[in-house]
Each structure stands twice: as structure tokens, then as C-alpha cells.
Design an enzyme around this catalytic site. Sequence first.
Site, PDB file in Angstrom:
ATOM      1  NE  ARG A  19      -4.132   2.377   3.033  1.00 23.05           N
ATOM      2  CZ  ARG A  19      -3.897   3.395   2.218  1.00 23.05           C
ATOM      3  NH1 ARG A  19      -4.467   3.420   1.032  1.00 23.05           N
ATOM      4  NH2 ARG A  19      -3.112   4.390   2.583  1.00 23.05           N
ATOM      5  CB  THR A  28      -0.915   0.021   1.237  1.00 21.54           C
ATOM      6  OG1 THR A  28      -1.593  -1.224   1.342  1.00 21.54           O
ATOM      7  CG2 THR A  28      -1.920   1.144   1.161  1.00 21.54           C
ATOM      8  CE  LYS A  30       1.520  -3.674   7.173  1.00 21.58           C
ATOM      9  NZ  LYS A  30       1.854  -2.915   5.944  1.00 21.58           N
ATOM     10  CE1 TYR A  63      -1.676  -4.300   5.956  1.00 20.96           C
ATOM     11  CE2 TYR A  63      -1.305  -3.980   3.611  1.00 20.96           C
ATOM     12  CZ  TYR A  63      -1.486  -3.458   4.875  1.00 20.96           C
ATOM     13  OH  TYR A  63      -1.480  -2.097   5.050  1.00 20.96           O
ATOM     14  CE1 TYR A  98     -16.317  -0.777  -5.116  1.00 21.34           C
ATOM     15  CE2 TYR A  98     -16.304  -2.604  -6.659  1.00 21.34           C
ATOM     16  CZ  TYR A  98     -16.851  -1.410  -6.209  1.00 21.34           C
ATOM     17  OH  TYR A  98     -17.931  -0.878  -6.868  1.00 21.34           O
ATOM     18  CB  ILE A 157       5.125  -4.646   8.073  1.00 22.83           C
ATOM     19  CG1 ILE A 157       5.576  -6.112   8.162  1.00 22.83           C
ATOM     20  CG2 ILE A 157       5.272  -4.129   6.634  1.00 22.83           C
ATOM     21  CD1 ILE A 157       4.789  -7.070   7.303  1.00 22.83           C
TER      22      ILE A 157
END
Length: 291
Positions: free
Chosen positions: A138, A44, A161, A133, A107, A203
Site C-alpha cells: 500500500r 487502513t 506489524k 506498521y 506516496y 493484527i
Amino acid sequence: MFGEVLTAMVTPFKEDLSVDYARAQELASYLINNGSDGVVVSGTTGESPTLSDDEKVNLYKVVKEVVGGKGSVIAGTGYNSTKESIDLTKKAESIGVDGCMLVTPYYNKPPQKGLYNHFKMVAESTSLPVILYNVPGRTARNLEADTVIALSEVPNIVGVKEASGNFEQIAKIKSKTPEDFFLYSGEDSATYPVLALGGCGVISVASHLVGKEIKKMVSCLKNGNYKESLKIHLRLLPLFDVLFLTTNPIMVKAGVKLKGIDVGGLRPPMIDADDEQISKLKKIMEKLEVL
């Protein structure tokens, strides 16, 4: 396997917003020499949504060339399409990266069973170690603890993560996954509490600017010096906060440029930091003696 402090590396661009591969090598070398045990490429923070597959593969290649055996190179190969993620992961494996990181499909909001199938299918397509992740802020979909626990049984899914901010969920993952399953904080501001819950590291975005300090914070806590680790965490907290004053990676790119490494602008629809934001960042960096 990968280290305690991995930097989610920004992608440098030239003036015309083409990828600056030479500057990417320069930045990766800088990070490895300043506290990072490895780098995550085209995540990202690396503006993965606006990079083509060819650009991503070239980035994996040039960063791996310069990092070599000095640190780990993790390829961000996640998509919201399972097939595309498999295809990119196979290309990353052919480059010789050390592992891949797969973001929760965004999405399309698959249910937990769909998420399980997605990650399992990608993992089974490669021999690379896989880091999951989870960043629901997001992706609009939380990767639930029970799903992570089930996925931890897939041989080459080696860690997660976690950027959900849900410490109950994080604690459950730690308590019910194998001892050698890596739990990374996905948020700089959550690193200390995640480490306290048994996390292996972070991270990080802020490690672009304070990598050595973050490395010391992690090492202190793991060595039982909780007081010193907390002291470092609290000292760096204003920087962690200002780096997310607006959408990442706007602020960290401004910070890296203030440090003297020109990583260029951001590809639309992202925009550069404004003067007020840069001023706030600069004041905190000066106070921390980062500049």
C-alpha cells in the site's frame, strides 16, 4: 502488552457516510467479547485516508470509553507527514489510548534514513508505546529489517506489524530485536508462519468474523500444539483469501453486515462489494458455520 489478537477495526458509517460512533462502540464491544484482545482504530481497515483528524479522535474516545480495561485500544496515527503524525499522536495520547500504530509514510517514498527519522521523531513526541506498521503493498516503500532493528532501540517503539510477506525479512527482525519486541503478523494468511518464526500474534481483519478461532489458533501454537494450530489455519485459509478478493476493507465490511452488524458503506473512492463477491463470501462463511 496489547494481547495476541488485535482487530484492525472497520469504521461504521451511517447512510450519509458520516461516522456512526454508536455502532463503532457496539462493534468494539462485540470484538472484545469474541476473541480480540484489543482493537486498532482508524488503521487502513478503518478507512483512515478518508477520515478527518476530528473523526479519528472522536473514534479513539468512544471506543476507549466502551472497551475500558477489557482490552487494548491502539490508535492509528500514521501519516506521510511527520508533523501531522506527531500532532495526531499527541491528541490520541490525551484521550488515554493504550498505544499508537504508525504506518510507513506513503506516496512520498522516503529513503530508509528518512523512515528512521520519521518514526523516531514521532515516538519521541509521546509517552505512548508505538507499533510500526510495514505494508509496502500500500505504501510503495518497504520498511527494511535493518531499519526496524535500529528503531527497536528507541525505548517506546515496542513492536512492528509486518505485512511485507517477506519471511526472510521477518525472521531477521525477530532474530536481531530485543526479546520483548512484539512481532505481529499483518496478514491473516501469514499468521501461522509468523507465529512459527517467533511472532507474538496478529493484527487481524478476519477476526471480525472468526476472532475466537484465530485466538485458539494462536494459543494452540504457543502451547506447543502445532498440529491443531495448523489445522485451524488451513481451515480458515479460504476465508482469509476471500476477504482480500478485492481491496480491503470492502469484503470484511460485507462480512460484518452478513453477521448482522450494519457497519454501512464505504467512503469514496472505495466502493461496496458487488453481488458476485458477496455470494462467494457468504458461501465460505456458511461452510465455516460463521453465519
